[in-house]
Write an enzyme that holds these catalytic residues in place. Structure first.
Site, PDB file in Angstrom:
ATOM      1  N   CYS A   1      38.356  43.405  43.928  1.00  0.00           N
ATOM      2  CA  CYS A   1      38.030  42.041  43.507  1.00  0.00           C
ATOM      3  C   CYS A   1      38.220  41.016  44.613  1.00  0.00           C
ATOM      4  O   CYS A   1      37.981  39.828  44.390  1.00  0.00           O
ATOM      5  CB  CYS A   1      38.793  41.653  42.249  1.00  0.00           C
ATOM      6  SG  CYS A   1      40.556  41.960  42.291  1.00  0.00           S
TER       7      CYS A   1
ATOM      8  N   HIS B   1      35.050  37.206  35.331  1.00  0.00           N
ATOM      9  CA  HIS B   1      35.468  37.818  36.595  1.00  0.00           C
ATOM     10  C   HIS B   1      34.483  38.922  36.982  1.00  0.00           C
ATOM     11  O   HIS B   1      34.724  40.099  36.723  1.00  0.00           O
ATOM     12  CB  HIS B   1      36.880  38.380  36.403  1.00  0.00           C
ATOM     13  CG  HIS B   1      37.507  38.988  37.609  1.00  0.00           C
ATOM     14  ND1 HIS B   1      36.983  38.885  38.881  1.00  0.00           N
ATOM     15  CD2 HIS B   1      38.651  39.724  37.733  1.00  0.00           C
ATOM     16  CE1 HIS B   1      37.772  39.531  39.734  1.00  0.00           C
ATOM     17  NE2 HIS B   1      38.786  40.046  39.064  1.00  0.00           N
TER      18      HIS B   1
END
Length: 402
Positions: free
Chosen positions: A106, A356
């Site tokens: 991420c 996200h």
């Protein structure tokens, strides 16, 4: 502490100093919903084209476009095959424009921008960099079992067995326990994220950075009226006695975000304001508590530029879990819940409200900094940072110029 991997502070600025001069993103869609029909190429192409248009002396004149030297995209769970190159070709950037895809989980989108800054500092030119994720179209992956059978699995390993290889949700619960971060604070932070994002949507704050994908023109996840009382009803999502819930954690999402990084000479020629990249850092931490990764990474970029956290007027951190955001802000002495940091940290909402899209989220942070600092004539210094599965932190420090 390891040094920042790349720095351009006051004493070494020159015509090749890297500057972000354009920043765009798609809306963020919840996996399986508004953007479910779009793969990583379809999500990336409109963003790349929008950046090229933003750089054009006359957007209606193809000959007036600034040539692109490279495309760098982060991606975690996509199809492989170098999506950056595929997207560059599909966007019509030209056969001679190369593309490279990278994976720092991420932190991938932020790492892509860091690599673009390094490229520009060495060679000059124009690099389009960011990230993309389509959780909706990610291929099914198979793990080989000891008995020779294969079965689907949700993620790759973050760490060897001796570190426990915790998932990010379990690690968020462990971090909340270790740092004494209560469920009430986590829910309060989540409510803040949604309230700020809803307000930003209502006032058109996001519109200049958004690029429509088909008929999808707005983020779908922010929820009005999601207060602490409603969030308190959510059950633990990852461990039986944990405090991380679906309400105070991010959503699994689809989306793309990217920026145009140019050298200072090109920025001056174009006459564009921007964000000069002054330092970047990536630092490893304990894989059992990956949420603490931003703390040393941010300190590293501040140290090399002789700054303190008090000098940072805009800080964007990936809100994967409220617990990890609060653990970092506590370490920095920033309280986003009514104290120092309320006007600094994710002031228009973050991943808890927006979602996200893993490979894109780090780049989305820089898009948000660009809007806060350049489009809205904001503070001088800003920082983007994220925690990474496996125990890493990535940070990027920028200064408003022009």
């Amino acid at each position: 502490m390891p040094p920042a991997s790349f720095t351009l502070c006051d004493d070494v600025r020159d015509a090749r100093s890297p500057v972000v001069v354009a920043a765009r993103r798609t809306p963020v869609g919840t996996a399986g919903r508004s953007l479910a029909a779009y793969d990583v190429t379809a999500l990336s192409v409109p963003v790349l084209r929008a950046l090229v248009s933003d750089l054009a002396s006359d957007p209606a004149d193809a000959a007036g476009h600034v040539p692109v030297d490279e495309v760098v995209l982060g991606n975690c769970m996509g199809p492989g095959g170098d999506p950056a190159r595929v997207a560059a070709l599909a966007a019509g950037l030209g056969l001679n424009v190369p593309g490279v895809t990278l994976d720092r989980q991420c932190g991938s989108g932020l790492e892509a921008i860091a690599q673009a800054a390094t490229h520009v500092a060495v060679a000059g030119g124009v690099v389009l960099a960011g990230g993309v994720e389509s959780a909706s179209t990610a291929p099914t992956r198979l793990a080989l079992l000891p008995d020779g059978r294969r079965e689907p699995y949700d993620r790759a390993r973050f760490a060897p067995d001796e570190y426990g290889d915790p998932g990010m949700g379990e690690a968020a619960d462990a971090l909340a326990t270790a740092r004494g971060i209560t469920r009430e604070r986590q829910d309060a932070y989540a409510a803040r994220s949604h309230a700020l994002a809803v307000a930003a949507q209502a006032t058109g704050v996001f519109e200049p950075e958004l690029v429509a994908v088909g008929a999808v023109k707005a983020d779908e996840r922010p929820r009005p009226g999601l207060d602490g009382a409603r969030l308190a009803r959510f059950r633990p999502a990852f461990t039986p006695d944990g405090t991380a819930t679906a309400g105070n954690s991010c959503g699994i999402s689809d989306g793309a975000a990217a920026v145009a990084v140019v050298d200072e000479a090109t920025r001056a020629h174009l006459g564009l304001p921007g964000l000069a990249v002054r330092a970047v850092a990536a630092i490893g931490v304990d894989p059992r508590l990956p949420g603490l990764g931003p703390v040393p990474a941010v300190q590293a970029v501040l140290d090399v530029c002789g700054l303190s956290i008090a000098d940072v007027g805009a800080l964007e951190i990936t809100e994967a879990f409220a617990a990890q955001v609060l653990a970092s802000t506590d370490a920095w002495g920033l309280d986003p819940l009514g104290g120092p940091g309320e006007q600094v940290v994710c002031t228009q909402g973050g991943a808890i409200a927006l979602g996200h899209p893993w490979g894109a989220s780090g780049a989305l942070l820089v898009v948000r900094l660009f809007s806060r600092m350049v489009r809205q004539d904001g503070p001088r210094y800003g920082v983007a940072t994220c925690a990474v599965g496996g125990g890493q932190g990535v940070a990027l420090l920028v200064e408003r110029v022009g």
